[in-house]
Design an enzyme around this catalytic site. Structure first.
Site, PDB file in Angstrom:
ATOM      1  N   GLY A  89       0.793  -1.219   0.000  1.00 47.44           N
ATOM      2  CA  GLY A  89       0.000   0.000   0.000  1.00 47.44           C
ATOM      3  C   GLY A  89       0.823   1.266   0.000  1.00 47.44           C
ATOM      4  O   GLY A  89       0.317   2.343  -0.342  1.00 47.44           O
ATOM      5  N   ARG A  90       2.079   1.166   0.399  1.00 43.02           N
ATOM      6  CA  ARG A  90       2.959   2.337   0.365  1.00 43.02           C
ATOM      7  C   ARG A  90       4.386   1.940   0.006  1.00 43.02           C
ATOM      8  O   ARG A  90       5.346   2.599   0.394  1.00 43.02           O
ATOM      9  CB  ARG A  90       2.927   3.093   1.693  1.00 43.02           C
ATOM     10  CG  ARG A  90       3.285   2.245   2.909  1.00 43.02           C
ATOM     11  CD  ARG A  90       3.316   3.091   4.148  1.00 43.02           C
ATOM     12  NE  ARG A  90       3.642   2.268   5.305  1.00 43.02           N
ATOM     13  CZ  ARG A  90       4.252   2.734   6.396  1.00 43.02           C
ATOM     14  NH1 ARG A  90       4.620   3.995   6.451  1.00 43.02           N
ATOM     15  NH2 ARG A  90       4.488   1.952   7.408  1.00 43.02           N
ATOM     16  N   GLY A 123      -0.179   6.325   0.984  1.00 43.64           N
ATOM     17  CA  GLY A 123       1.015   5.692   0.459  1.00 43.64           C
ATOM     18  C   GLY A 123       2.318   6.342   0.886  1.00 43.64           C
ATOM     19  O   GLY A 123       3.390   5.993   0.374  1.00 43.64           O
ATOM     20  N   ARG A 173      14.671   0.200   0.728  1.00 47.18           N
ATOM     21  CA  ARG A 173      15.133  -0.978   1.449  1.00 47.18           C
ATOM     22  C   ARG A 173      15.459  -2.111   0.482  1.00 47.18           C
ATOM     23  O   ARG A 173      14.928  -2.191  -0.629  1.00 47.18           O
ATOM     24  CB  ARG A 173      14.134  -1.412   2.509  1.00 47.18           C
ATOM     25  CG  ARG A 173      12.779  -1.854   2.043  1.00 47.18           C
ATOM     26  CD  ARG A 173      11.903  -2.184   3.237  1.00 47.18           C
ATOM     27  NE  ARG A 173      10.628  -2.751   2.833  1.00 47.18           N
ATOM     28  CZ  ARG A 173       9.682  -3.111   3.691  1.00 47.18           C
ATOM     29  NH1 ARG A 173       9.868  -2.970   4.990  1.00 47.18           N
ATOM     30  NH2 ARG A 173       8.546  -3.628   3.261  1.00 47.18           N
ATOM     31  N   ARG A 180       6.010 -12.782   1.187  1.00 46.32           N
ATOM     32  CA  ARG A 180       5.606 -13.090   2.561  1.00 46.32           C
ATOM     33  C   ARG A 180       4.700 -14.311   2.599  1.00 46.32           C
ATOM     34  O   ARG A 180       4.230 -14.781   1.559  1.00 46.32           O
ATOM     35  CB  ARG A 180       4.832 -11.896   3.155  1.00 46.32           C
ATOM     36  CG  ARG A 180       5.550 -10.554   3.009  1.00 46.32           C
ATOM     37  CD  ARG A 180       4.632  -9.548   2.276  1.00 46.32           C
ATOM     38  NE  ARG A 180       5.346  -8.325   1.922  1.00 46.32           N
ATOM     39  CZ  ARG A 180       5.612  -7.339   2.764  1.00 46.32           C
ATOM     40  NH1 ARG A 180       5.196  -7.416   4.003  1.00 46.32           N
ATOM     41  NH2 ARG A 180       6.276  -6.274   2.374  1.00 46.32           N
ATOM     42  N   ASP A 249       1.331 -11.171   6.928  1.00 49.72           N
ATOM     43  CA  ASP A 249       1.821 -10.320   5.836  1.00 49.72           C
ATOM     44  C   ASP A 249       3.138  -9.646   6.186  1.00 49.72           C
ATOM     45  O   ASP A 249       3.725  -8.961   5.339  1.00 49.72           O
ATOM     46  CB  ASP A 249       0.777  -9.264   5.459  1.00 49.72           C
ATOM     47  CG  ASP A 249       0.339  -8.415   6.639  1.00 49.72           C
ATOM     48  OD1 ASP A 249      -0.293  -8.969   7.553  1.00 49.72           O
ATOM     49  OD2 ASP A 249       0.639  -7.210   6.663  1.00 49.72           O
TER      50      ASP A 249
END
Length: 489
Positions: A89-90, A123, A173, A180, A249
């Site tokens: 979502g972001r 987001g 990152r 997941r 998740d």
């Protein structure tokens, strides 16, 4: 520097595994931090290293042609309740990069704007959670914990309205992947066995290629993930780390620590310790992490059953036998890690009692987790030195310490070597809540990154602490203690 190699394999899978999406441009990006060591490992071209070109990339304002940005789709159990569609979502996957050893890594922007999975969110990421994730993820890496890493952090130049107005930021990152348990749940929820098989084969090829040679590759995949998670959670717990939001998740198939939201390292030891403000029932407390890890893996097991065996009863029996290995793997790994922390070369069944009794002593005396182990090496030759200062109940401390000294004496290794081994196992400095909070406050309110940079540098070498940074190794006083942490969404 070796060749920069990009291969966007997840994007090639297409729907339903991900959806193409572009970041939202930001008004005035500025550098916060850049990880040159990680950039070198990835062979990232130097014209992106803390340059205007790099700033345009890591803010999402100008993407080079090697980027194929996409949002990954996944579902998940959040605090035990299933949500059939969550997804990035972001966050946006920019690309997959092969390092000089051939290891594949995702490069992902987090906080880069709305995606098809943003629901009602914007987001974006506030500065505070970006600084926290940068510090803690890099600290975990330095401690030897499998983890996502921070490649870059930038300010966006806009402000976000959360509880108050906060500066916006983006963290870049890096992970072996961002796949997941919830990724499998998303596909399984749609009930398409061929899509599930395609995805499982992809994960095997990417993360656990040895499983492909097995007669039961999907059972072997489950076993590999079970082992990776058992070892990861043992490592967390041996450092007093609490993930804080172990939803399915947020649990990586690759066995890496992912999604640093309300995470924290404990100060005073308490096995029931919770920091996350939303974890009212203590579901993700320090001592509950193995149980939740097993619960999450059971959800993965449910997804894989159709691939394990067409006969459901046989599939359940075979997969359950693999899942049940988690507890033994986790307990064995934890025992060996904790034995090393108190100076033992090889743990025995009797040592489990010795370790448990020390943890109980720490709980009863509210001893700082990190210092109780770091200072213990100073108590080898003098029972009244080192860790002794942390225990108000001197009689209980001496009783335990005498047993411990007798156990150390059974080893064919001298005290100096034991001390060196313990000091290379027990960190002198961790990413403490109050220090992170101070760094965030200074950066948010004053635009001052001095403490952030001090912490970042000190945490890179956690087993040695320069005298100039002695304050960073101290436990918080009563006024400095942080009771709650927040996810930052």
């Amino acid at each position: 520097m070796s060749e920069f190699t990009v291969d966007n394999s997840l994007v090639r899978l297409g729907a339903p595994y991900s959806q193409a999406c572009l970041p939202t441009s930001v008004p005035a990006p500025q550098w916060i931090a850049f990880n040159t060591e990680l950039a070198a490992q990835l062979a990232l071209p130097k014209h992106y290293w803390q340059t205007d070109t790099g700033l345009a990339l890591f803010s999402g304002n100008n993407l080079p042609d090697w980027v194929q940005s996409a949002a990954h789709a996944y579902a998940g159990h959040q605090f035990g309740h299933f949500v059939p569609q969550l997804g990035d979502g972001r966050a946006l996957l920019l690309a997959e990069v092969l390092d000089e050893t051939g290891q594949r890594f995702d490069i992902q922007l987090k906080g880069a704007g709305r995606t098809p999975f943003s629901r009602r969110g914007d987001g974006r990421a506030p500065l505070g959670p970006v600084l926290r994730e940068y510090l803690v993820s890099e600290a975990m890496h330095a401690l030897g914990v499998p983890t996502t890493r921070a490649l870059a952090a930038v300010l966006t130049g806009d402000w976000l309205q959360r509880d108050t107005a906060e500066p916006g930021a983006i963290i870049t990152r890096v992970a072996k992947s961002h796949i997941r348990i919830g990724s499998f749940q998303y596909i399984a929820e749609h009930g398409d066995i061929e899509q599930l098989k395609t995805f499982a084969d992809y994960v095997i090829n990417r993360h656990y290629p040895h499983c492909a040679a097995s007669n039961t590759p999907y059972l072997a995949l489950l076993e590999s993930v079970v082992e990776a998670q058992a070892n990861l959670i043992a490592k967390w717990m041996s450092l007093g780390f609490i993930h804080g939001v172990m939803n399915t998740d947020n649990m990586s198939i690759a066995g890496e620590t992912i999604d640093y939201g309300p995470c924290a390292f404990m100060d005073s030891f308490n096995p029931a310790q919770v920091f996350s403000f939303i974890d009212k029932q203590g579901r993700y407390a320090w001592g509950n992490q193995p149980r939740i890890g097993s619960w999450n893996l059971a959800r993965l097991t449910e997804c894989l059953l159709p691939l394990v065996n067409p006969e459901q009863e046989l599939a359940v029996a075979e997969a359950t036998a693999v899942l049940q290995k988690f507890s033994t793997l986790n307990e064995t790994a934890f025992l060996q890690l904790m034995a090393a922390k108190i100076g033992l070369q090889q743990a025995t069944a009797a040592d489990e009692v010795l370790i448990r009794d020390y943890l109980h002593l720490m709980t009863e005396n509210k001893a700082d987790f990190t210092l109780a182990f770091r200072l213990l090496s100073q108590s080898i030759n003098d029972i009244n030195a080192g860790a002794a200062q942390l225990f108000g109940d001197k009689q209980a401390w001496q009783s335990w310490a005498e047993r411990w000294q007798l156990r150390l004496a059974e080893q064919a290794i001298n005290a100096t070597e034991v001390q060196q081994q313990m000091d290379s196992t027990n960190p002198a400095v961790i990413a403490r809540n109050h220090q992170i909070a101070n760094a965030i406050e200074q950066a948010t309110a004053q635009g001052d990154l001095t403490l952030f940079n001090r912490l970042h540098k000190a945490l890179a070498t956690p087993f040695t602490l320069a005298k100039a940074n002695a304050d960073l190794g101290l436990a918080p006083n009563a006024e400095q203690c942080i009771a709650n942490t927040f996810c930052g969404t």
